[in-house]
Design a protein around this motif. Structure first.
Motif, PDB file in Angstrom:
ATOM      1  N   LEU A  77       0.824  -1.214   0.000  1.00 23.61           N
ATOM      2  CA  LEU A  77       0.000   0.000   0.000  1.00 23.61           C
ATOM      3  C   LEU A  77       0.855   1.259   0.000  1.00 23.61           C
ATOM      4  O   LEU A  77       0.483   2.270  -0.615  1.00 23.61           O
ATOM      5  CB  LEU A  77      -0.949   0.003   1.199  1.00 23.61           C
ATOM      6  N   ALA A  86       1.861   1.752  -3.461  1.00 26.51           N
ATOM      7  CA  ALA A  86       0.724   2.276  -4.228  1.00 26.51           C
ATOM      8  C   ALA A  86       0.549   3.776  -3.990  1.00 26.51           C
ATOM      9  O   ALA A  86       0.215   4.529  -4.917  1.00 26.51           O
ATOM     10  CB  ALA A  86      -0.552   1.531  -3.852  1.00 26.51           C
ATOM     11  N   ALA A  94      -3.509   1.061  -8.893  1.00 27.88           N
ATOM     12  CA  ALA A  94      -4.752   0.322  -8.637  1.00 27.88           C
ATOM     13  C   ALA A  94      -4.474  -1.179  -8.515  1.00 27.88           C
ATOM     14  O   ALA A  94      -5.055  -1.850  -7.643  1.00 27.88           O
ATOM     15  CB  ALA A  94      -5.756   0.591  -9.747  1.00 27.88           C
ATOM     16  N   VAL A  95      -3.585  -1.688  -9.339  1.00 24.41           N
ATOM     17  CA  VAL A  95      -3.216  -3.106  -9.244  1.00 24.41           C
ATOM     18  C   VAL A  95      -2.523  -3.384  -7.911  1.00 24.41           C
ATOM     19  O   VAL A  95      -2.783  -4.408  -7.256  1.00 24.41           O
ATOM     20  CB  VAL A  95      -2.326  -3.518 -10.440  1.00 24.41           C
ATOM     21  N   ILE A 105      -2.970  -1.766  -5.081  1.00 24.22           N
ATOM     22  CA  ILE A 105      -3.989  -1.716  -4.026  1.00 24.22           C
ATOM     23  C   ILE A 105      -4.802  -3.006  -4.015  1.00 24.22           C
ATOM     24  O   ILE A 105      -5.069  -3.582  -2.949  1.00 24.22           O
ATOM     25  CB  ILE A 105      -4.894  -0.481  -4.214  1.00 24.22           C
ATOM     26  N   ALA A 106      -5.195  -3.481  -5.197  1.00 28.45           N
ATOM     27  CA  ALA A 106      -5.935  -4.742  -5.275  1.00 28.45           C
ATOM     28  C   ALA A 106      -5.096  -5.904  -4.742  1.00 28.45           C
ATOM     29  O   ALA A 106      -5.611  -6.786  -4.041  1.00 28.45           O
ATOM     30  CB  ALA A 106      -6.359  -5.009  -6.714  1.00 28.45           C
ATOM     31  N   LEU A 107      -3.806  -5.913  -5.042  1.00 25.40           N
ATOM     32  CA  LEU A 107      -2.913  -6.955  -4.544  1.00 25.40           C
ATOM     33  C   LEU A 107      -2.815  -6.919  -3.022  1.00 25.40           C
ATOM     34  O   LEU A 107      -2.872  -7.958  -2.356  1.00 25.40           O
ATOM     35  CB  LEU A 107      -1.526  -6.806  -5.164  1.00 25.40           C
ATOM     36  N   LEU A 114      -5.035  -5.753  -0.871  1.00 21.67           N
ATOM     37  CA  LEU A 114      -6.290  -6.216  -0.289  1.00 21.67           C
ATOM     38  C   LEU A 114      -6.429  -7.732  -0.409  1.00 21.67           C
ATOM     39  O   LEU A 114      -6.907  -8.398   0.509  1.00 21.67           O
ATOM     40  CB  LEU A 114      -7.477  -5.514  -0.942  1.00 21.67           C
ATOM     41  N   ARG A 115      -5.991  -8.286  -1.526  1.00 18.63           N
ATOM     42  CA  ARG A 115      -6.052  -9.737  -1.705  1.00 18.63           C
ATOM     43  C   ARG A 115      -5.090 -10.437  -0.738  1.00 18.63           C
ATOM     44  O   ARG A 115      -5.401 -11.508  -0.212  1.00 18.63           O
ATOM     45  CB  ARG A 115      -5.734 -10.097  -3.155  1.00 18.63           C
ATOM     46  N   ARG A 146      -6.764 -10.999   2.453  1.00 20.97           N
ATOM     47  CA  ARG A 146      -7.830 -12.011   2.423  1.00 20.97           C
ATOM     48  C   ARG A 146      -7.293 -13.432   2.335  1.00 20.97           C
ATOM     49  O   ARG A 146      -8.030 -14.386   2.556  1.00 20.97           O
ATOM     50  CB  ARG A 146      -8.758 -11.762   1.246  1.00 20.97           C
TER      51      ARG A 146
END
Length: 188
Positions: A47, A50, A77-78, A80-82, A84-85, A88
């Motif tokens: 992050l 990012a 954006a990629v 940030i998605a990484l 968050l994943r 999870r």
């Protein structure tokens, strides 16, 4: 705002006042342990990267062509998605089954398809790297097909140097499996 993907909900220790309502979400997927500091730290670093990419995109948009700024914004954006994943990733359970969420792929196994869930001593990967060390792993053996690779290990990003947390998570996952396999046997 509650971050449900970071919460550890232990059904074995739920008091009657905290029990879910009959009309509530019955198929709510939950992780029975908290993400470890290595996983959270890695996501924080991604992050941070990012944020630098977003600042760069603003500077590039102000000084140069919009194509460079949009490419940098897409990279942010990629990232940030990484991140968050990454948060999870782990094992999730519900009354319907067991779900292993990976970085790129998710696998779900219904409880009636699970033959056993148990903790074993074996060589495990240290923080997911190729280096192997002796440790504990929680394994799932489905009734049909190949056994899954170790669900969680005591040297993963969630449990490195947290052996008590690993043992508690393994106990909770084994209890979920035992409870729902018995219920599945009654339904047949």
């Amino acid at each position: 705002m509650p971050l449900t993907f970071l919460s550890a909900e232990h059904d074995a220790h739920v008091s009657p006042t905290e029990a879910p309502l009959p009309h509530g979400q019955q198929d709510h997927w939950r992780r029975p342990y908290r993400p470890g500091p290595w996983r959270v730290g890695g996501a924080a670093i991604v992050l941070l990267l990012a944020a630098y990419l977003l600042i760069s995109a603003v500077i590039i948009a102000a000084a140069g062509p919009p194509t460079g700024a949009s490419a940098t914004a897409v990279c942010a954006a990629v990232a940030i998605a990484l991140a968050l994943r990454m948060l999870r990733v782990g094992i999730w359970v519900s009354p319907r089954g067991l779900r292993r969420v990976g970085l790129l792929r998710t696998q779900t196994l219904r409880w009636r398809e699970v033959a056993s869930v148990r903790t074993v001593q074996q060589p495990v990967r240290w923080l997911g790297l190729p280096r192997s060390v002796q440790g504990q792993a929680l394994e799932v053996h489905p009734r049909k097909g190949e056994p899954w690779r170790a669900l969680v290990t005591d040297h993963s990003a969630d449990f490195l140097r947290r052996s008590d947390a690993f043992e508690q998570a393994a106990d909770v996952l084994e209890a979920w499996a035992a409870e729902h396999q018995v219920e599945g046997g009654r339904r047949r």
